[in-house]
Design a protein around this motif. Structure first.
Motif, PDB file in Angstrom:
ATOM      1  N   SER A 186      32.939  -5.316 -17.246  1.00  0.00           N
ATOM      2  CA  SER A 186      32.332  -4.013 -17.504  1.00  0.00           C
ATOM      3  C   SER A 186      32.254  -3.745 -19.004  1.00  0.00           C
ATOM      4  N   ILE A 187      31.059  -3.387 -19.475  1.00  0.00           N
ATOM      5  CA  ILE A 187      30.877  -3.081 -20.902  1.00  0.00           C
ATOM      6  C   ILE A 187      30.020  -1.831 -21.057  1.00  0.00           C
ATOM      7  N   GLY A 188      30.483  -0.954 -21.943  1.00  0.00           N
ATOM      8  CA  GLY A 188      29.725   0.275 -22.222  1.00  0.00           C
ATOM      9  C   GLY A 188      30.675   1.272 -22.840  1.00  0.00           C
ATOM     10  N   CYS A 189      30.427   2.557 -22.609  1.00  0.00           N
ATOM     11  CA  CYS A 189      31.313   3.557 -23.204  1.00  0.00           C
ATOM     12  C   CYS A 189      32.687   3.470 -22.535  1.00  0.00           C
ATOM     13  N   THR A 190      33.686   4.034 -23.204  1.00  0.00           N
ATOM     14  CA  THR A 190      35.072   3.916 -22.726  1.00  0.00           C
ATOM     15  C   THR A 190      35.203   4.496 -21.317  1.00  0.00           C
ATOM     16  N   ASP A 249      46.217   0.971 -21.334  1.00  0.00           N
ATOM     17  CA  ASP A 249      46.684   2.359 -21.388  1.00  0.00           C
ATOM     18  C   ASP A 249      45.480   3.221 -21.827  1.00  0.00           C
ATOM     19  N   TRP A 250      44.731   3.706 -20.824  1.00  0.00           N
ATOM     20  CA  TRP A 250      43.479   4.412 -21.100  1.00  0.00           C
ATOM     21  C   TRP A 250      43.715   5.743 -21.807  1.00  0.00           C
ATOM     22  N   ASP A 251      44.788   6.472 -21.435  1.00  0.00           N
ATOM     23  CA  ASP A 251      45.046   7.782 -22.062  1.00  0.00           C
ATOM     24  C   ASP A 251      45.212   7.613 -23.567  1.00  0.00           C
ATOM     25  N   GLU A 252      45.965   6.595 -23.945  1.00  0.00           N
ATOM     26  CA  GLU A 252      46.185   6.346 -25.379  1.00  0.00           C
ATOM     27  C   GLU A 252      44.863   5.985 -26.065  1.00  0.00           C
ATOM     28  N   LEU A 253      44.067   5.143 -25.406  1.00  0.00           N
ATOM     29  CA  LEU A 253      42.784   4.733 -26.004  1.00  0.00           C
ATOM     30  C   LEU A 253      41.865   5.940 -26.207  1.00  0.00           C
ATOM     31  N   PHE A 254      41.752   6.796 -25.167  1.00  0.00           N
ATOM     32  CA  PHE A 254      40.901   7.996 -25.295  1.00  0.00           C
ATOM     33  C   PHE A 254      41.398   8.861 -26.453  1.00  0.00           C
ATOM     34  N   ALA A 255      42.717   9.030 -26.559  1.00  0.00           N
ATOM     35  CA  ALA A 255      43.271   9.899 -27.608  1.00  0.00           C
ATOM     36  C   ALA A 255      43.035   9.301 -28.996  1.00  0.00           C
ATOM     37  N   ARG A 256      43.280   8.007 -29.151  1.00  0.00           N
ATOM     38  CA  ARG A 256      43.136   7.383 -30.476  1.00  0.00           C
ATOM     39  C   ARG A 256      41.681   7.367 -30.951  1.00  0.00           C
ATOM     40  N   ARG A 257      40.759   7.265 -29.988  1.00  0.00           N
ATOM     41  CA  ARG A 257      39.336   7.262 -30.380  1.00  0.00           C
ATOM     42  C   ARG A 257      38.908   8.598 -30.994  1.00  0.00           C
ATOM     43  N   LYS A 258      39.686   9.677 -30.704  1.00  0.00           N
ATOM     44  CA  LYS A 258      39.323  11.004 -31.232  1.00  0.00           C
ATOM     45  C   LYS A 258      40.023  11.307 -32.561  1.00  0.00           C
ATOM     46  N   SER A 259      40.789  10.344 -33.104  1.00  0.00           N
ATOM     47  CA  SER A 259      41.640  10.611 -34.278  1.00  0.00           C
ATOM     48  C   SER A 259      40.892  11.223 -35.454  1.00  0.00           C
ATOM     49  N   TYR A 260      39.661  10.800 -35.693  1.00  0.00           N
ATOM     50  CA  TYR A 260      38.936  11.244 -36.893  1.00  0.00           C
ATOM     51  C   TYR A 260      37.735  12.118 -36.537  1.00  0.00           C
ATOM     52  N   PHE A 261      37.806  12.762 -35.356  1.00  0.00           N
ATOM     53  CA  PHE A 261      36.657  13.504 -34.846  1.00  0.00           C
ATOM     54  C   PHE A 261      36.098  14.498 -35.885  1.00  0.00           C
ATOM     55  N   ASP A 262      36.991  15.347 -36.461  1.00  0.00           N
ATOM     56  CA  ASP A 262      36.520  16.373 -37.417  1.00  0.00           C
ATOM     57  C   ASP A 262      35.877  15.735 -38.640  1.00  0.00           C
ATOM     58  N   ASP A 263      36.492  14.641 -39.143  1.00  0.00           N
ATOM     59  CA  ASP A 263      35.933  13.959 -40.327  1.00  0.00           C
ATOM     60  C   ASP A 263      34.570  13.346 -39.998  1.00  0.00           C
ATOM     61  N   GLU A 264      34.440  12.816 -38.781  1.00  0.00           N
ATOM     62  CA  GLU A 264      33.166  12.193 -38.383  1.00  0.00           C
ATOM     63  C   GLU A 264      32.047  13.235 -38.322  1.00  0.00           C
ATOM     64  N   ILE A 265      32.378  14.412 -37.780  1.00  0.00           N
ATOM     65  CA  ILE A 265      31.390  15.488 -37.692  1.00  0.00           C
ATOM     66  C   ILE A 265      31.002  15.938 -39.112  1.00  0.00           C
ATOM     67  N   GLU A 266      32.025  16.125 -39.973  1.00  0.00           N
ATOM     68  CA  GLU A 266      31.780  16.575 -41.350  1.00  0.00           C
ATOM     69  C   GLU A 266      30.912  15.552 -42.093  1.00  0.00           C
ATOM     70  N   SER A 267      31.228  14.264 -41.895  1.00  0.00           N
ATOM     71  CA  SER A 267      30.484  13.187 -42.554  1.00  0.00           C
ATOM     72  C   SER A 267      29.003  13.227 -42.148  1.00  0.00           C
ATOM     73  N   LEU A 268      28.769  13.402 -40.842  1.00  0.00           N
ATOM     74  CA  LEU A 268      27.378  13.405 -40.362  1.00  0.00           C
ATOM     75  C   LEU A 268      26.624  14.641 -40.880  1.00  0.00           C
ATOM     76  N   CYS A 269      27.306  15.795 -40.885  1.00  0.00           N
ATOM     77  CA  CYS A 269      26.656  17.026 -41.371  1.00  0.00           C
ATOM     78  C   CYS A 269      26.315  16.879 -42.851  1.00  0.00           C
ATOM     79  N   THR A 270      27.232  16.306 -43.644  1.00  0.00           N
ATOM     80  CA  THR A 270      26.977  16.118 -45.076  1.00  0.00           C
ATOM     81  C   THR A 270      25.802  15.180 -45.283  1.00  0.00           C
ATOM     82  N   TRP A 271      25.795  14.082 -44.533  1.00  0.00           N
ATOM     83  CA  TRP A 271      24.704  13.098 -44.649  1.00  0.00           C
ATOM     84  C   TRP A 271      23.359  13.725 -44.282  1.00  0.00           C
TER      85      TRP A 271
END
Ligand code: FAD
Ligand code: FES
Length: 277
Positions: A186-190, A249-271
């Motif tokens: 299986s390959i695609g989104c988490t 450990d899916w819970d950990e993976l879902f949580a770690r993928r969100k680590s930089y969420f605010d920075d990612e949003i800020e980066s895209l808005c700035t760009w």
């Protein structure tokens, strides 16, 4: 520097990029990935190799536009140069004669699953293809994937396919019809990979997923891609990206993928502000 040979929109929000990288094309194996930096000011992003051509010396990936780097990549064109294009990285997918293999791909995973399914078919397996799309207009590479499949199914939510299932239900339906499936890839989104793993867990059918945690160097040095599999710490870039979905450990993976969420949003808005004032 690696030159873009082709960049085109496949369906809304999903693009194909073909890059001239003969050394990588010569060494590529199914399931491996490359790391791309769209420009020298950006971050390094991993993309699975969806195809390659040794003669032309090119490597192809399919990417979903989600944040700054993938937006930048979607604006690049034939002839543009990519400053960083590294690979092939990660362990290749395990290819053997397993028997009957169900390949379940969604989103960018429809492209990423192609070389794996092709290699499984060449190794003598019966390949059952299941592609997950929200609606018909998001389906791409249908002919290419049909050509290497013994059976072909679409899991969609619109009326066009006479099937309104999300992928776990479609997996369950196929397993009811064909009770001799030896392995699932299986390959695609988490969430899709998690859902497929949960659908097969009660039946104990080996389910391989290609994990996509945040990565930085892609060579096992930084620890960004740390995942827990069977209670042990693994680095997806060097120990994977393929792992047994029942042991992740899916819970950990879902949580770690969100680590930089605010920075990612800020980066895209700035760009966006700088490029589309
Ligand atoms: C080994 C590996 C292989 C990968 N192969 C591919 C591939 O072939 N094609 C591909 O498109 N991506 C692939 N990815 C994911 C890809 O690397 C990320 O989507 C990319 O790094 C995002 O960079 P960005 O700067 O555009 O977005 P970021 O700014 O890093 O992220 C923007 C936001 O989008 C969210 N997001 C990230 N991915 C998704 C998603 N799939 N769906 C919805 N939201 C998401 C993030 O959580 C974040 O909040 C792979 C990842 C790994 C680890
Ligand atoms: S990306 Fe740095 S250790 Fe895997």
């Amino acid at each position: 520097m690696a030159k873009i040979v082709q960049r085109k929109r496949l369906v809304p929000n999903l693009h194909l990029i073909e890059v001239h990288a003969p050394e990588i094309a010569r060494k590529c194996k199914p399931g491996q990935f490359v790391i791309i930096m769209p420009d020298e000011f950006g971050e390094r992003i991993p993309l699975t190799v969806a195809d390659w051509d040794e003669k032309k010396g090119t490597v192809t990936s399919v990417f979903l536009v989600v944040g700054t780097s993938t937006h930048k990549l979607s604006k690049m064109d034939e002839g543009d140069e990519i400053p960083v294009f590294v690979g092939p990285l990660g362990k290749a997918s395990e290819i053997d004669k397993f028997g009957t293999v169900l390949c379940a791909g969604g989103c960018f995973g429809i492209g990423a699953i192609y070389p794996i399914a092709r290699a499984l078919k060449e190794a003598g397996n019966k390949v059952i293809m299941l592609l997950d799309v929200k609606a018909k207009y998001l389906l791409y590479w249908e002919d290419k994937l049909r050509s290497i499949s013994d059976e072909f199914y679409i899991s969609a939510r619109d009326a066009a396919f006479n099937c309104k299932n999300f992928i776990p239900k479609s997996v369950e339906d196929i397993l009811k019809k064909t009770n001799a499936i030896d392995r699932i890839i299986s390959i695609g989104c988490t969430y899709l990979m998690y859902a497929c793993s949960e659908a097969t867990r009660p039946l104990g059918i080996k389910t391989i997923v290609s994990l996509n945690p945040i990565m930085v160097d892609g060579t096992g040095m930084c620890g960004a891609c740390r995942v827990t599999v069977d209670g042990k710490t693994k680095f997806a870039c060097v120990d994977g990206p393929d792992f047994d979905g029942h042991l992740v450990d899916w819970d950990e993976l879902f949580a770690r993928r969100k680590s930089y969420f605010d920075d990612e949003i800020e980066s895209l808005c700035t760009w966006e502000r700088l490029n589309f004032p």
